[in-house]
Design a protein around this motif. Structure first.
Motif, mmCIF file in Angstrom:
data_model
loop_
_atom_site.group_PDB
_atom_site.id
_atom_site.type_symbol
_atom_site.label_atom_id
_atom_site.label_comp_id
_atom_site.label_asym_id
_atom_site.label_seq_id
_atom_site.Cartn_x
_atom_site.Cartn_y
_atom_site.Cartn_z
ATOM 1 N N ALA A 4 61.891 12.535 9.756
ATOM 2 C CA ALA A 4 63.318 12.785 9.724
ATOM 3 C C ALA A 4 63.935 11.705 10.842
ATOM 4 C CB ALA A 4 63.850 14.067 9.943
ATOM 5 N N GLU A 5 63.396 10.423 10.703
ATOM 6 C CA GLU A 5 63.955 9.478 11.783
ATOM 7 C C GLU A 5 63.589 9.888 13.258
ATOM 8 O OE1 GLU A 5 64.561 6.608 10.883
ATOM 9 O OE2 GLU A 5 63.986 7.180 8.674
ATOM 10 N N MET A 6 62.641 10.733 13.468
ATOM 11 C CA MET A 6 62.334 11.262 14.947
ATOM 12 C C MET A 6 61.023 10.436 15.136
ATOM 13 S SD MET A 6 63.551 15.073 15.275
ATOM 14 C CE MET A 6 63.297 14.819 17.023
ATOM 15 N N PHE A 7 60.899 9.826 16.435
ATOM 16 C CA PHE A 7 59.816 9.155 16.706
ATOM 17 C C PHE A 7 59.107 9.994 18.005
ATOM 18 C CE2 PHE A 7 62.303 6.067 14.517
ATOM 19 C CZ PHE A 7 61.699 5.403 13.582
ATOM 20 N N LEU A 8 57.846 9.470 18.164
ATOM 21 C CA LEU A 8 57.236 9.928 19.566
ATOM 22 C C LEU A 8 58.007 9.249 20.805
ATOM 23 C CD1 LEU A 8 53.518 9.718 18.535
ATOM 24 C CD2 LEU A 8 54.981 11.818 18.815
ATOM 25 N N PRO A 9 58.072 10.120 21.799
ATOM 26 C CA PRO A 9 58.712 9.735 22.859
ATOM 27 C C PRO A 9 57.707 8.691 23.552
ATOM 28 C CG PRO A 9 58.590 12.163 22.972
ATOM 29 C CD PRO A 9 57.763 11.870 21.810
ATOM 30 N N SER A 10 58.381 7.536 24.258
ATOM 31 C CA SER A 10 57.659 6.437 24.768
ATOM 32 C C SER A 10 56.715 6.811 25.768
ATOM 33 C CB SER A 10 58.705 5.392 25.297
ATOM 34 O OG SER A 10 59.288 5.963 26.498
ATOM 35 N N ASN A 11 56.665 7.848 26.453
ATOM 36 C CA ASN A 11 55.490 8.221 27.303
ATOM 37 C C ASN A 11 54.441 8.407 26.512
ATOM 38 O OD1 ASN A 11 56.913 10.646 26.760
ATOM 39 N ND2 ASN A 11 56.265 11.695 28.446
ATOM 40 N N ILE A 12 54.786 9.417 25.436
ATOM 41 C CA ILE A 12 53.310 9.834 24.612
ATOM 42 C C ILE A 12 52.888 8.617 23.792
ATOM 43 C CG2 ILE A 12 52.776 11.034 22.517
ATOM 44 C CD1 ILE A 12 53.813 12.928 24.661
ATOM 45 N N MET A 13 53.651 7.514 23.404
ATOM 46 C CA MET A 13 53.180 6.516 22.962
ATOM 47 C C MET A 13 52.319 5.475 24.140
ATOM 48 S SD MET A 13 56.239 5.343 20.529
ATOM 49 C CE MET A 13 55.382 4.388 19.271
ATOM 50 N N ASP A 14 52.807 5.579 25.231
ATOM 51 C CA ASP A 14 52.213 4.960 26.354
ATOM 52 C C ASP A 14 50.860 5.636 26.607
ATOM 53 O OD1 ASP A 14 54.043 3.057 26.543
ATOM 54 O OD2 ASP A 14 55.121 4.172 28.307
ATOM 55 N N ASP A 15 50.752 7.028 26.357
ATOM 56 C CA ASP A 15 49.294 7.744 26.748
ATOM 57 C C ASP A 15 48.490 7.551 25.731
ATOM 58 O OD1 ASP A 15 50.501 8.860 28.992
ATOM 59 O OD2 ASP A 15 50.794 10.552 28.133
ATOM 60 N N ILE A 16 48.870 7.388 24.405
ATOM 61 C CA ILE A 16 48.023 7.054 23.255
ATOM 62 C C ILE A 16 47.554 5.539 23.434
ATOM 63 C CG2 ILE A 16 48.104 6.544 20.720
ATOM 64 C CD1 ILE A 16 50.001 8.736 20.475
ATOM 65 N N ASP A 17 48.514 4.895 23.867
ATOM 66 C CA ASP A 17 47.801 3.407 24.044
ATOM 67 C C ASP A 17 46.663 3.366 25.223
ATOM 68 O OD1 ASP A 17 49.330 2.168 22.233
ATOM 69 O OD2 ASP A 17 51.069 1.740 23.659
ATOM 70 N N LYS A 18 47.108 4.105 26.076
ATOM 71 C CA LYS A 18 45.901 4.186 27.388
ATOM 72 C C LYS A 18 44.566 4.798 26.833
ATOM 73 C CE LYS A 18 49.377 4.334 30.905
ATOM 74 N NZ LYS A 18 50.377 5.188 31.906
ATOM 75 N N LEU A 19 44.852 5.828 26.160
ATOM 76 C CA LEU A 19 43.675 6.674 25.587
ATOM 77 C C LEU A 19 42.725 5.628 24.625
ATOM 78 C CD1 LEU A 19 41.999 9.244 25.376
ATOM 79 C CD2 LEU A 19 43.764 9.855 23.473
ATOM 80 N N ASN A 20 43.693 4.893 23.709
ATOM 81 C CA ASN A 20 43.051 3.914 23.005
ATOM 82 C C ASN A 20 42.235 2.840 23.607
ATOM 83 O OD1 ASN A 20 43.647 4.919 20.342
ATOM 84 N ND2 ASN A 20 45.466 3.764 20.113
#
Length: 90
Positions: A34-50
């Protein structure tokens, strides 16, 4: 040698699993409900985890190859020594 083969296969399986997880996490970042995206801090955490998971997978893969080579080298030396000893006693 069967044990070595088993350990190498388990390592390869673990590396592939880690790589799969990084792919799943990357895909999770692209999901929009519904046009809601993950917050940028969560996306950053995912990038760091990757990055960490890829690093772990690379390290495990490299160490497995190195250790496998070393163990095979010792097995071959022992096998050659035993064959040499057998040829002397015959």
């Amino acid at each position: 040698m069967d044990t070595l083969h088993y350990v190498v296969n388990q390592s390869d399986y673990t590396v592939q699993t880690l790589r799969n997880v990084t792919e799943y996490l990357a895909l999770a970042k692209t999901i929009a409900v519904a046009e809601m995206f993950l917050p940028s801090n969560i996306m950053d955490d995912i990038d760091k985890l990757n990055v960490d998971l890829n690093s772990a997978a690379n390290t495990l893969s490299e160490q497995t190859k190195e250790n496998s080579f070393k163990i095979r080298k010792v097995f071959n030396a022992v096998y050659a020594f035993i064959n040499f000893q057998l040829s002397i006693t015959i």
